[in-house]
Scaffold this motif. Structure first.
Motif, PDB file in Angstrom:
ATOM      1  N   SER A 145      19.723   5.343   3.519  1.00  0.00           N
ATOM      2  CA  SER A 145      19.101   5.785   4.771  1.00  0.00           C
ATOM      3  C   SER A 145      17.633   6.160   4.611  1.00  0.00           C
ATOM      4  N   HIS A 146      17.270   6.864   3.535  1.00  0.00           N
ATOM      5  CA  HIS A 146      15.871   7.260   3.354  1.00  0.00           C
ATOM      6  C   HIS A 146      14.981   6.033   3.127  1.00  0.00           C
ATOM      7  N   SER A 147      15.456   5.098   2.311  1.00  0.00           N
ATOM      8  CA  SER A 147      14.686   3.880   2.039  1.00  0.00           C
ATOM      9  C   SER A 147      14.487   3.081   3.320  1.00  0.00           C
ATOM     10  N   ASN A 148      15.554   2.888   4.081  1.00  0.00           N
ATOM     11  CA  ASN A 148      15.476   2.081   5.298  1.00  0.00           C
ATOM     12  C   ASN A 148      14.551   2.710   6.334  1.00  0.00           C
ATOM     13  N   GLN A 149      14.643   4.023   6.486  1.00  0.00           N
ATOM     14  CA  GLN A 149      13.777   4.685   7.465  1.00  0.00           C
ATOM     15  C   GLN A 149      12.306   4.541   7.084  1.00  0.00           C
ATOM     16  N   LYS A 150      11.995   4.668   5.812  1.00  0.00           N
ATOM     17  CA  LYS A 150      10.604   4.521   5.387  1.00  0.00           C
ATOM     18  C   LYS A 150      10.119   3.087   5.600  1.00  0.00           C
ATOM     19  N   ALA A 207       0.826  -1.212   0.000  1.00  0.00           N
ATOM     20  CA  ALA A 207       0.000   0.000   0.000  1.00  0.00           C
ATOM     21  C   ALA A 207       0.861   1.263   0.000  1.00  0.00           C
ATOM     22  N   GLN A 208       2.064   1.145   0.531  1.00  0.00           N
ATOM     23  CA  GLN A 208       2.951   2.308   0.634  1.00  0.00           C
ATOM     24  C   GLN A 208       4.035   2.300  -0.450  1.00  0.00           C
ATOM     25  N   THR A 209       3.795   1.576  -1.531  1.00  0.00           N
ATOM     26  CA  THR A 209       4.811   1.460  -2.582  1.00  0.00           C
ATOM     27  C   THR A 209       5.285   2.820  -3.085  1.00  0.00           C
ATOM     28  N   ASP A 210       4.359   3.711  -3.373  1.00  0.00           N
ATOM     29  CA  ASP A 210       4.741   5.019  -3.919  1.00  0.00           C
ATOM     30  C   ASP A 210       5.621   5.786  -2.934  1.00  0.00           C
ATOM     31  N   ALA A 211       5.275   5.735  -1.661  1.00  0.00           N
ATOM     32  CA  ALA A 211       6.073   6.445  -0.650  1.00  0.00           C
ATOM     33  C   ALA A 211       7.465   5.815  -0.516  1.00  0.00           C
ATOM     34  N   ILE A 212       7.531   4.501  -0.636  1.00  0.00           N
ATOM     35  CA  ILE A 212       8.822   3.805  -0.577  1.00  0.00           C
ATOM     36  C   ILE A 212       9.699   4.229  -1.754  1.00  0.00           C
ATOM     37  N   VAL A 264       9.534   7.011  -3.466  1.00  0.00           N
ATOM     38  CA  VAL A 264       9.950   8.407  -3.287  1.00  0.00           C
ATOM     39  C   VAL A 264      11.181   8.464  -2.377  1.00  0.00           C
ATOM     40  N   ALA A 265      11.133   7.718  -1.278  1.00  0.00           N
ATOM     41  CA  ALA A 265      12.277   7.684  -0.359  1.00  0.00           C
ATOM     42  C   ALA A 265      13.499   7.092  -1.052  1.00  0.00           C
ATOM     43  N   ASN A 266      13.305   6.035  -1.812  1.00  0.00           N
ATOM     44  CA  ASN A 266      14.412   5.394  -2.515  1.00  0.00           C
ATOM     45  C   ASN A 266      15.040   6.332  -3.545  1.00  0.00           C
ATOM     46  N   GLN A 267      14.214   7.136  -4.203  1.00  0.00           N
ATOM     47  CA  GLN A 267      14.734   8.076  -5.192  1.00  0.00           C
ATOM     48  C   GLN A 267      15.661   9.100  -4.535  1.00  0.00           C
ATOM     49  N   LYS A 268      15.352   9.482  -3.309  1.00  0.00           N
ATOM     50  CA  LYS A 268      16.241  10.396  -2.584  1.00  0.00           C
ATOM     51  C   LYS A 268      17.613   9.762  -2.393  1.00  0.00           C
ATOM     52  N   ASP A 269      17.632   8.465  -2.101  1.00  0.00           N
ATOM     53  CA  ASP A 269      18.914   7.767  -1.958  1.00  0.00           C
ATOM     54  C   ASP A 269      19.641   7.671  -3.294  1.00  0.00           C
ATOM     55  N   LEU A 270      18.903   7.372  -4.346  1.00  0.00           N
ATOM     56  CA  LEU A 270      19.521   7.295  -5.674  1.00  0.00           C
ATOM     57  C   LEU A 270      20.094   8.647  -6.094  1.00  0.00           C
ATOM     58  N   ASP A 271      19.396   9.719  -5.770  1.00  0.00           N
ATOM     59  CA  ASP A 271      19.869  11.055  -6.122  1.00  0.00           C
ATOM     60  C   ASP A 271      21.168  11.395  -5.386  1.00  0.00           C
ATOM     61  N   LEU A 291      20.910  -0.813  -4.807  1.00  0.00           N
ATOM     62  CA  LEU A 291      20.209   0.227  -4.056  1.00  0.00           C
ATOM     63  C   LEU A 291      18.814   0.505  -4.608  1.00  0.00           C
ATOM     64  N   ARG A 292      18.659   0.333  -5.905  1.00  0.00           N
ATOM     65  CA  ARG A 292      17.433   0.771  -6.581  1.00  0.00           C
ATOM     66  C   ARG A 292      16.243  -0.125  -6.244  1.00  0.00           C
ATOM     67  N   LEU A 293      15.097   0.504  -5.921  1.00  0.00           N
ATOM     68  CA  LEU A 293      13.827  -0.202  -5.762  1.00  0.00           C
ATOM     69  C   LEU A 293      12.907   0.168  -6.922  1.00  0.00           C
ATOM     70  N   THR A 294      12.077  -0.779  -7.299  1.00  0.00           N
ATOM     71  CA  THR A 294      11.042  -0.575  -8.308  1.00  0.00           C
ATOM     72  C   THR A 294       9.738  -1.116  -7.743  1.00  0.00           C
ATOM     73  N   LYS A 295       8.637  -0.881  -8.439  1.00  0.00           N
ATOM     74  CA  LYS A 295       7.371  -1.449  -7.988  1.00  0.00           C
ATOM     75  C   LYS A 295       7.460  -2.966  -7.911  1.00  0.00           C
ATOM     76  N   GLU A 296       8.155  -3.561  -8.882  1.00  0.00           N
ATOM     77  CA  GLU A 296       8.291  -5.014  -8.887  1.00  0.00           C
ATOM     78  C   GLU A 296       9.111  -5.493  -7.689  1.00  0.00           C
ATOM     79  N   ARG A 297      10.146  -4.768  -7.347  1.00  0.00           N
ATOM     80  CA  ARG A 297      10.978  -5.180  -6.205  1.00  0.00           C
ATOM     81  C   ARG A 297      10.253  -4.983  -4.880  1.00  0.00           C
ATOM     82  N   VAL A 298       9.461  -3.950  -4.765  1.00  0.00           N
ATOM     83  CA  VAL A 298       8.662  -3.781  -3.543  1.00  0.00           C
ATOM     84  C   VAL A 298       7.646  -4.924  -3.431  1.00  0.00           C
ATOM     85  N   PHE A 299       7.041  -5.281  -4.563  1.00  0.00           N
ATOM     86  CA  PHE A 299       6.112  -6.415  -4.569  1.00  0.00           C
ATOM     87  C   PHE A 299       6.835  -7.690  -4.145  1.00  0.00           C
ATOM     88  N   GLU A 300       8.063  -7.902  -4.637  1.00  0.00           N
ATOM     89  CA  GLU A 300       8.830  -9.086  -4.253  1.00  0.00           C
ATOM     90  C   GLU A 300       9.156  -9.067  -2.767  1.00  0.00           C
TER      91      GLU A 300
END
Length: 415
Positions: free
Chosen positions: A151-156, A39-44, A46-53, A68-77
């Motif tokens: 750090s942003h991904s892990n905190q979220k 349910a929180q895929t989009d928020a995850i 967004v946080a991951n993109q901050k790490d990628l940036d 490091l990179r997350l995608t919708k498919e990886r969050v689903f996995e």
């Protein structure tokens, strides 16, 4: 920001409660965690993109960005991994064996949680959910310390899991995250003996070596993957090409990717030019010994360092040998006891390889990329242990437990 002592006290307190949770409750909460992650895929993301940036600040290579990179498919996995953990048998409370001794005592050995587990790791955000949910299923409190690059991904991710617990009336302290990225805090974490029962490092050789030398808390070592594929003289050529390509190219930045290719001299004239064509099309740089260079047009001469290196990159070392014995000797000398494979149609060679190669996972006619807790049916993994005490190979639920003896009597006293 909470101190390590505060995190430790909270984890120790909640660990006593977690040890008493029944399987149905744990599974229900895990299913809810999986739902909330999705349910929180989009928020995850967004946080991951901050790490990628921020990745260029830390000098992260393009290959390592894949970790490091997350995608919708990886969050689903990730969510599916949590559900699989929920579906697995709960080892806590199982009595492995029971017997009656000469005094008439019934003695049993029962599975119990380890208590409070500390996990220190790098880069990959999926480790956060894998580690947290495996620890939760086994009744262990966990304190996580991920790398600053994620750090942003892990905190979220941890916030989502904690919110699931709190929303269902359970303490969020079952899953905690250290947010201070400093080495000083990491070193203090490694010495948190009063609160941590075990520390598990997961990452590159530098991190693991630092934990081994600095920690006073008991450590379960998860190792680096200097892995090998040996192409035997009696290998099927197409199978050898497919397995080598997959083991190197499919995801070169992970610890179960192959780093050194060992090839029998009889098959080398046909195999090496064919595999060079496939690998160079994927921008893989080749480093070969003098014998290999006879059949390769793009490779440079391998050095001693090449045989010892876990590249985690688009690089492959190649050695030509004259016998399976020489292949096994080379592999056992340079491997990190992680994953090694043979490609052969000779049954006796396959058995010799299985019996004599000293690694946590040894393959016949299959890619080293399968060394993975999810693939092995564990739902997820804490890491891949390359040591021989307590746990070896992908660490699932059973490896996060200990045992205690339960003893039933009817008034016996020792004379």
């Amino acid at each position: 920001m909470q101190t390590l002592i505060e995190l430790g006290k909270q984890a120790k307190e909640v660990s006593l409660q977690l040890a008493l949770l029944d399987t149905t409750t744990k599974n229900h909460l895990l299913e809810q965690m999986a739902n909330d992650l999705e349910a929180q895929t989009d928020a995850i993301l967004v946080a991951n993109q901050k790490d990628l940036d921020r990745a260029p600040e830390f000098g992260i290579s393009e290959t390592m960005l894949d970790r490091l990179r997350l995608t919708k498919e990886r969050v689903f996995e990730m969510a599916q991994g949590v559900r699989q953990v929920a579906s697995l048998p709960d080892p806590i409370g199982e009595v492995d064996k029971m017997w009656k001794n000469q005094d008439g005592l019934m003695i049993g050995q029962q599975r119990v949680p380890l208590g409070v587990i500390g996990i220190i790791y790098e880069s990959r955000p999926n480790v956060t959910t894998d580690a947290a949910t495996l620890c939760f299923k086994t009744g262990n409190a966990v304190i996580l310390r991920g790398g600053k690059e994620a750090s942003h991904s892990n905190q979220k991710l941890v916030a989502i899991l904690q919110n699931t617990l709190a929303a269902n009336g359970y303490s969020p302290h079952a899953i905690q995250l250290i947010t201070d990225p400093s080495y000083e805090v990491a070193n203090e974490f490694m010495r948190l003996n009063e609160y941590l029962d075990v520390l598990i490092p997961r990452g590159g050789a530098g991190l693991i070596q630092r934990v081994k030398t600095s920690a006073t808390v008991p450590v379960i070592e998860t190792g680096t993957g200097n892995n090998h594929v040996y192409i035997d003289a009696e290998a099927d050529l197409q199978m050898a090409l497919d397995i080598t390509f997959n083991a190197k190219v499919q995801r070169p930045s992970v610890c179960n990717a192959v780093e050194t290719l060992v090839v029998h001299e009889r098959i080398a004239p046909n195999f090496l030019p064919a595999i060079e064509k496939l690998l160079t099309e994927q921008k893989i740089a080749l480093r070969g010994d003098e014998q290999a260079l006879k059949y390769l047009t793009t490779a440079t001469l391998a050095t001693q360092e090449d045989w010892e290196t876990e590249y985690l990159d688009l690089i492959l070392a190649i050695k030509v040998v004259s016998s399976i014995e020489e292949a096994i000797q080379h592999i056992n000398h340079y491997n990190t006891s992680h994953s090694d494979a043979i490609v052969t149609n000779n049954y006796f060679h396959s058995q010799k390889f299985l019996n004599e190669v000293d690694s946590a996972a040894v393959y016949v006619n299959a890619s080293t990329r399968f060394t993975d807790g999810f693939v092995f049916g564990f739902g997820a993994e804490i890491g891949i242990s390359t040591q021989k005490l307590h746990a070896r190979g992908p660490m699932g639920l059973n490896e996060l437990t200990s045992t205690k003896y339960i003893v039933y009597g009817n008034g016996q006293v020792r004379k």
